[in-house]
Design an enzyme around this catalytic site. Structure first.
Site, PDB file in Angstrom:
ATOM      1  CE  LYS A  12       0.778   1.243   4.517  1.00  0.00           C
ATOM      2  NZ  LYS A  12       1.460   2.510   4.930  1.00  0.00           N
ATOM      3  CG  ASP A 137      -0.945   0.376   8.367  1.00  0.00           C
ATOM      4  OD1 ASP A 137      -1.732   1.281   8.694  1.00  0.00           O
ATOM      5  OD2 ASP A 137       0.243   0.591   8.049  1.00  0.00           O
TER       6      ASP A 137
END
Length: 284
Positions: A12, A137
């Site tokens: 990401k 996350d």
């Protein structure tokens, strides 16, 4: 021999990361835009009938018991009472500790893969709650869509940042996330935005990473990478670094920039994904 099933664990980027406050528990209130990229670790999963959970390959610098992939499998096993186990193979293609979310993504892919292979049947919301216990996350990778995130990163709303290719540079240095957040130089009270305002004004390169100036002042390798990359447009650090990136409209333009990377810097080109490749494995 048990069949190995191989799943992607994409990286990401934080297209922006704003620190807007500090909570009583010491954690920081954030607003960020998560973007999945095509560059990915690969996770091999083989179901075991004896309940044992093992990582079957060596990952430099990561002991099996502290590996988020192993911890995720054990957490799912405990949460569901599943009697099955797994052999886990972690093939790293994302740099560790660079802000690309590799460990968190690996954990999410293990949760998605084993929830499917074990038939434990947790829905997406339950998987996200389990993932949050492993790391802030992890939930976005289980959510499965590019997302505007708030809180510590767990309050998620789907957001489409549009098509893009990214040149990601990987400075050969580790940055301590805890040290960055503890820095007296960190801006902690930026202005909050709404997703409505973001939708009206979004463009690639919008926003900032509030951690970036702290790291740039203290880590010369990150400063050098950003300084070189800025010739192509807004350059941004992802997470707390050390990786930095710039967006491009086409693969050809991103690769042309990669071909110019000076000696001592390295990186890769990755396409921005519309959604997580395993999103269909979890039910909403």
């Amino acid at each position: 021999m048990n069949t190995e099933h191989v799943f992607a664990a994409p990286g990401k980027l934080n297209l922006f990361l704003h620190v807007i406050g500090r909570r009583p528990d010491g954690y920081h209130e954030l607003q960020t835009l998560f973007r999945f990229i095509e560059r990915a670790d690969r996770i091999g999963l083989s179901v075991r009938s004896d309940g044992a959970i093992r990582r079957v390959n060596h990952v430099p610098g990561v002991e099996p018991d502290s590996d988020l992939a192993v911890r995720a499998a054990r957490a799912l096993q405990v949460a569901t009472g599943c009697p099955l186990g797994a052999d886990i193979r972690v093939e790293k293609h994302l740099p560790m500790g660079g802000g690309l979310g590799g460990g968190s993504s690996d954990a999410a892919t293990v949760l998605l893969g084993l929830n499917h292979l074990w038939g434990t049947g947790l829905d997406r919301a339950a998987l996200q709650a389990l993932g949050l216990r492993l790391g802030a996350d992890v939930p976005v990778f289980l959510f499965g869509r590019n997302a505007f995130a708030e809180g510590v990163g767990e309050r998620l709303q789907a957001f489409d940042p549009g098509a893009a290719w990214y040149l990601v540079l990987t400075p050969p240095v580790a940055v301590s996330t805890a040290a960055v957040f503890a820095s007296p130089h960190l801006t902690r009270h930026g202005s909050a935005i709404t997703i409505t305002a973001l939708s009206r004004g979004w463009r690639h390169g919008w926003g900032r990473n509030d951690l970036q100036s702290v790291v740039r002042d203290e880590v010369v390798e990150v400063h050098r990478a950003l300084s070189w990359l800025e010739q192509f447009g807004p350059a941004r650090m992802t997470g707390s670094g050390a990786c930095v990136f710039c967006g491009f409209a086409t693969e050809a333009s991103a690769r042309a920039a990669l071909a110019q990377v000076p000696e001592g810097l390295s990186g890769f080109v990755a396409r921005g994904l519309d959604e997580h490749p395993l999103r269909a494995l979890a039910a909403d």
